[in-house]
Scaffold this motif. Structure first.
Motif, PDB file in Angstrom:
ATOM      1  N   VAL A 120       0.852  -1.197   0.000  1.00 20.79           N
ATOM      2  CA  VAL A 120       0.000   0.000   0.000  1.00 20.79           C
ATOM      3  C   VAL A 120       0.881   1.237   0.000  1.00 20.79           C
ATOM      4  N   LEU A 121       0.472   2.240  -0.756  1.00 21.20           N
ATOM      5  CA  LEU A 121       1.199   3.512  -0.732  1.00 21.20           C
ATOM      6  C   LEU A 121       0.247   4.675  -0.977  1.00 21.20           C
ATOM      7  N   ASN A 122       0.702   5.865  -0.666  1.00 17.93           N
ATOM      8  CA  ASN A 122      -0.094   7.080  -0.880  1.00 17.93           C
ATOM      9  C   ASN A 122      -0.457   7.225  -2.370  1.00 17.93           C
ATOM     10  N   ASP A 123      -1.654   7.728  -2.636  1.00 16.73           N
ATOM     11  CA  ASP A 123      -2.134   7.807  -4.026  1.00 16.73           C
ATOM     12  C   ASP A 123      -1.267   8.686  -4.931  1.00 16.73           C
ATOM     13  N   ALA A 124      -0.861   9.854  -4.428  1.00 19.98           N
ATOM     14  CA  ALA A 124      -0.040  10.739  -5.273  1.00 19.98           C
ATOM     15  C   ALA A 124       1.363  10.159  -5.455  1.00 19.98           C
ATOM     16  N   ASP A 125       1.866   9.488  -4.430  1.00 14.58           N
ATOM     17  CA  ASP A 125       3.173   8.837  -4.566  1.00 14.58           C
ATOM     18  C   ASP A 125       3.128   7.783  -5.674  1.00 14.58           C
ATOM     19  N   ALA A 126       2.015   7.041  -5.737  1.00 17.62           N
ATOM     20  CA  ALA A 126       1.868   6.028  -6.792  1.00 17.62           C
ATOM     21  C   ALA A 126       1.870   6.696  -8.164  1.00 17.62           C
ATOM     22  N   ALA A 127       1.121   7.793  -8.284  1.00 17.14           N
ATOM     23  CA  ALA A 127       1.082   8.515  -9.563  1.00 17.14           C
ATOM     24  C   ALA A 127       2.483   9.038  -9.901  1.00 17.14           C
ATOM     25  N   GLY A 128       3.211   9.476  -8.878  1.00 18.44           N
ATOM     26  CA  GLY A 128       4.561  10.021  -9.089  1.00 18.44           C
ATOM     27  C   GLY A 128       5.520   8.987  -9.655  1.00 18.44           C
ATOM     28  N   ILE A 129       5.509   7.783  -9.085  1.00 19.60           N
ATOM     29  CA  ILE A 129       6.462   6.783  -9.604  1.00 19.60           C
ATOM     30  C   ILE A 129       6.062   6.328 -11.008  1.00 19.60           C
ATOM     31  N   ALA A 130       4.753   6.311 -11.279  1.00 20.35           N
ATOM     32  CA  ALA A 130       4.299   5.929 -12.629  1.00 20.35           C
ATOM     33  C   ALA A 130       4.699   6.996 -13.653  1.00 20.35           C
ATOM     34  N   GLU A 131       4.509   8.258 -13.310  1.00 25.18           N
ATOM     35  CA  GLU A 131       4.883   9.330 -14.254  1.00 25.18           C
ATOM     36  C   GLU A 131       6.399   9.395 -14.437  1.00 25.18           C
ATOM     37  N   ALA A 132       7.146   9.064 -13.371  1.00 23.70           N
ATOM     38  CA  ALA A 132       8.609   9.107 -13.477  1.00 23.70           C
ATOM     39  C   ALA A 132       9.127   7.987 -14.380  1.00 23.70           C
ATOM     40  N   PHE A 134       7.108   6.122 -16.708  1.00 25.61           N
ATOM     41  CA  PHE A 134       6.463   5.977 -18.026  1.00 25.61           C
ATOM     42  C   PHE A 134       5.874   7.267 -18.598  1.00 25.61           C
ATOM     43  N   GLY A 135       5.809   8.330 -17.813  1.00 21.32           N
ATOM     44  CA  GLY A 135       5.024   9.484 -18.261  1.00 21.32           C
ATOM     45  C   GLY A 135       5.794  10.781 -18.354  1.00 21.32           C
ATOM     46  N   ALA A 136       5.189  11.847 -17.833  1.00 19.43           N
ATOM     47  CA  ALA A 136       5.690  13.212 -18.026  1.00 19.43           C
ATOM     48  C   ALA A 136       7.055  13.468 -17.390  1.00 19.43           C
ATOM     49  N   ALA A 137       7.437  12.661 -16.393  1.00 17.90           N
ATOM     50  CA  ALA A 137       8.727  12.887 -15.724  1.00 17.90           C
ATOM     51  C   ALA A 137       9.767  11.841 -16.110  1.00 17.90           C
ATOM     52  N   LYS A 138       9.464  11.105 -17.184  1.00 18.74           N
ATOM     53  CA  LYS A 138      10.397  10.049 -17.622  1.00 18.74           C
ATOM     54  C   LYS A 138      11.756  10.669 -17.983  1.00 18.74           C
ATOM     55  N   ASP A 139      12.809  10.072 -17.480  1.00 20.30           N
ATOM     56  CA  ASP A 139      14.181  10.514 -17.767  1.00 20.30           C
ATOM     57  C   ASP A 139      14.474  11.939 -17.315  1.00 20.30           C
ATOM     58  N   THR A 239       9.397  27.489 -13.102  1.00 22.66           N
ATOM     59  CA  THR A 239       9.549  26.047 -13.291  1.00 22.66           C
ATOM     60  C   THR A 239       8.650  25.579 -14.433  1.00 22.66           C
ATOM     61  N   PRO A 240       9.153  24.740 -15.340  1.00 25.59           N
ATOM     62  CA  PRO A 240       8.251  24.200 -16.367  1.00 25.59           C
ATOM     63  C   PRO A 240       7.146  23.354 -15.731  1.00 25.59           C
ATOM     64  N   VAL A 241       5.969  23.377 -16.346  1.00 26.89           N
ATOM     65  CA  VAL A 241       4.818  22.605 -15.843  1.00 26.89           C
ATOM     66  C   VAL A 241       4.359  21.684 -16.958  1.00 26.89           C
ATOM     67  N   LYS A 242       4.329  20.377 -16.677  1.00 25.24           N
ATOM     68  CA  LYS A 242       3.821  19.440 -17.687  1.00 25.24           C
ATOM     69  C   LYS A 242       2.593  18.736 -17.138  1.00 25.24           C
ATOM     70  N   PRO A 243       1.549  18.573 -17.942  1.00 28.46           N
ATOM     71  CA  PRO A 243       0.406  17.765 -17.498  1.00 28.46           C
ATOM     72  C   PRO A 243       0.808  16.292 -17.376  1.00 28.46           C
ATOM     73  N   ALA A 244       0.229  15.605 -16.416  1.00 29.72           N
ATOM     74  CA  ALA A 244       0.478  14.172 -16.260  1.00 29.72           C
ATOM     75  C   ALA A 244       0.041  13.455 -17.530  1.00 29.72           C
ATOM     76  N   GLN A 245       0.723  12.378 -17.876  1.00 27.90           N
ATOM     77  CA  GLN A 245       0.384  11.679 -19.130  1.00 27.90           C
ATOM     78  C   GLN A 245      -0.473  10.448 -18.920  1.00 27.90           C
ATOM     79  N   LEU A 246      -0.353   9.837 -17.737  1.00 22.98           N
ATOM     80  CA  LEU A 246      -1.086   8.574 -17.549  1.00 22.98           C
ATOM     81  C   LEU A 246      -2.528   8.810 -17.097  1.00 22.98           C
ATOM     82  N   LEU A 247      -2.843  10.080 -16.833  1.00 18.50           N
ATOM     83  CA  LEU A 247      -4.206  10.498 -16.477  1.00 18.50           C
ATOM     84  C   LEU A 247      -4.832   9.563 -15.464  1.00 18.50           C
ATOM     85  N   ASN A 248      -5.985   9.032 -15.805  1.00 19.49           N
ATOM     86  CA  ASN A 248      -6.758   8.193 -14.903  1.00 19.49           C
ATOM     87  C   ASN A 248      -6.045   6.961 -14.368  1.00 19.49           C
TER      88      ASN A 248
END
Ligand code: BGC
Length: 265
Positions: A120-132, A134-139, A239-248
């Motif tokens: 179990v983990l915090n919801d935003a933390d889960a979104a953060g690792i996914a975006e890092a 596969f998504g907007a924060a990749k690389d 700071t640049p702002v990118k929308p999340a890519q994995l959305l839902n």
């Protein structure tokens, strides 16, 4: 963490050679889950969704998660997001869910109800690792802050792709208020604010976070990131702002990643 039975005999999910885990996103309004392809960072099966029970008590939520997992025919690694501070599987807060979760071992409650190997983990933390991954924060190296705008404001702080969990930046005090009560998308809806008006509040909030952390990138997620073009261009920040890519699906994907990587152990 797994203890007890493994639910033998109800595994109907076709296994492939690809690496998979089940992700469940527990939110204030809905509980959704799917099998995740961990190589692609995408859903491998259709998403199943139930409404969050009212009250959103541990027993009722655990029943819904068990139903969802059973319906998917899943056994094995299961990651679940929860909208609260989660330390070693235990909920420490409950801003937008039933207060009886505070002090509850969420990992144990869900392990008992699903017989899966739960993380179990915090919801935003889960979104953060996914975006890092596969998504907007990749690389993206350096400091990345993902903020999810929904019922509350969730945050994930990443340094060179590694998560610092439970930052809870939505609860920063700003102008005498808990920031999420003014700048979440629920505040926008409840007060009937236009995107322009709400973006001013988001701007004030992000400027404050920027002053505190000097991030290299902001990623903004939550339901409103679907309409990012209506408010992200209005923001004026250094700071640049990118929308999340994995959305839902960011929560589901991140939860499954955490389960596979034994995030909390
Ligand atoms: C909670 C956080 C959560 C966020 C988004 C906040 O109210 O304190 O833990 O990540 O809402 O759900």
């Amino acid at each position: 963490m797994l203890s007890g039975a493994t639910g033998e005999g109800r595994d109907q999910v076709p296994r492939t050679s690809r690496s998979t885990a089940f992700g469940v996103d527990i939110g204030g309004s809905g509980i959704k889950g799917a099998v995740v392809d961990l190589e692609k960072g995408d859903l491998a099966t259709e998403r199943i969704k139930y409404l969050t029970p009212n009250p959103s008590s541990p027993r009722l939520v655990a029943e819904v998660v068990a139903r969802l997992v059973e319906q998917a025919g899943w056994t094995g690694e299961l990651g679940a997001t929860f909208p609260a501070v989660i330390q070693h599987g235990v909920a420490k807060t409950a801003a937008n869910v039933d207060k009886s979760w505070i002090g509850t071992d969420v990992d144990k409650v869900l392990t008992d109800s699903t017989h899966c190997d739960v993380t179990v983990l915090n919801d935003a933390d889960a979104a953060g690792i996914a975006e890092a991954r596969f998504g907007a924060a990749k690389d993206v190296d350096g400091v990345v802050i993902l903020l999810t705008f929904g019922t509350g404001i969730g945050s994930a702080l990443l340094l060179d792709g590694q998560l610092v969990p439970n930052t809870e930046l939505g609860h920063l005090e700003l102008d005498g208020h808990d920031a999420e009560t003014k700048a979440s998308s629920a505040a926008k809806d409840n007060e009937g604010l236009s995107y322009k008006h709400w973006a001013k509040r988001v701007q004030r909030y992000l400027r404050h976070v920027e002053n505190l952390f000097t991030p290299d990138l902001f990623v903004v997620g939550g339901g409103v990131s679907r309409n990012a073009e209506k408010w992200v261009p209005l923001l004026e920040l250094n700071t640049p702002v990118k929308p999340a890519q994995l959305l839902n699906n960011a929560g589901i994907v991140g939860a499954a990643m955490a389960a596979h990587e034994k995030f909390t152990e």
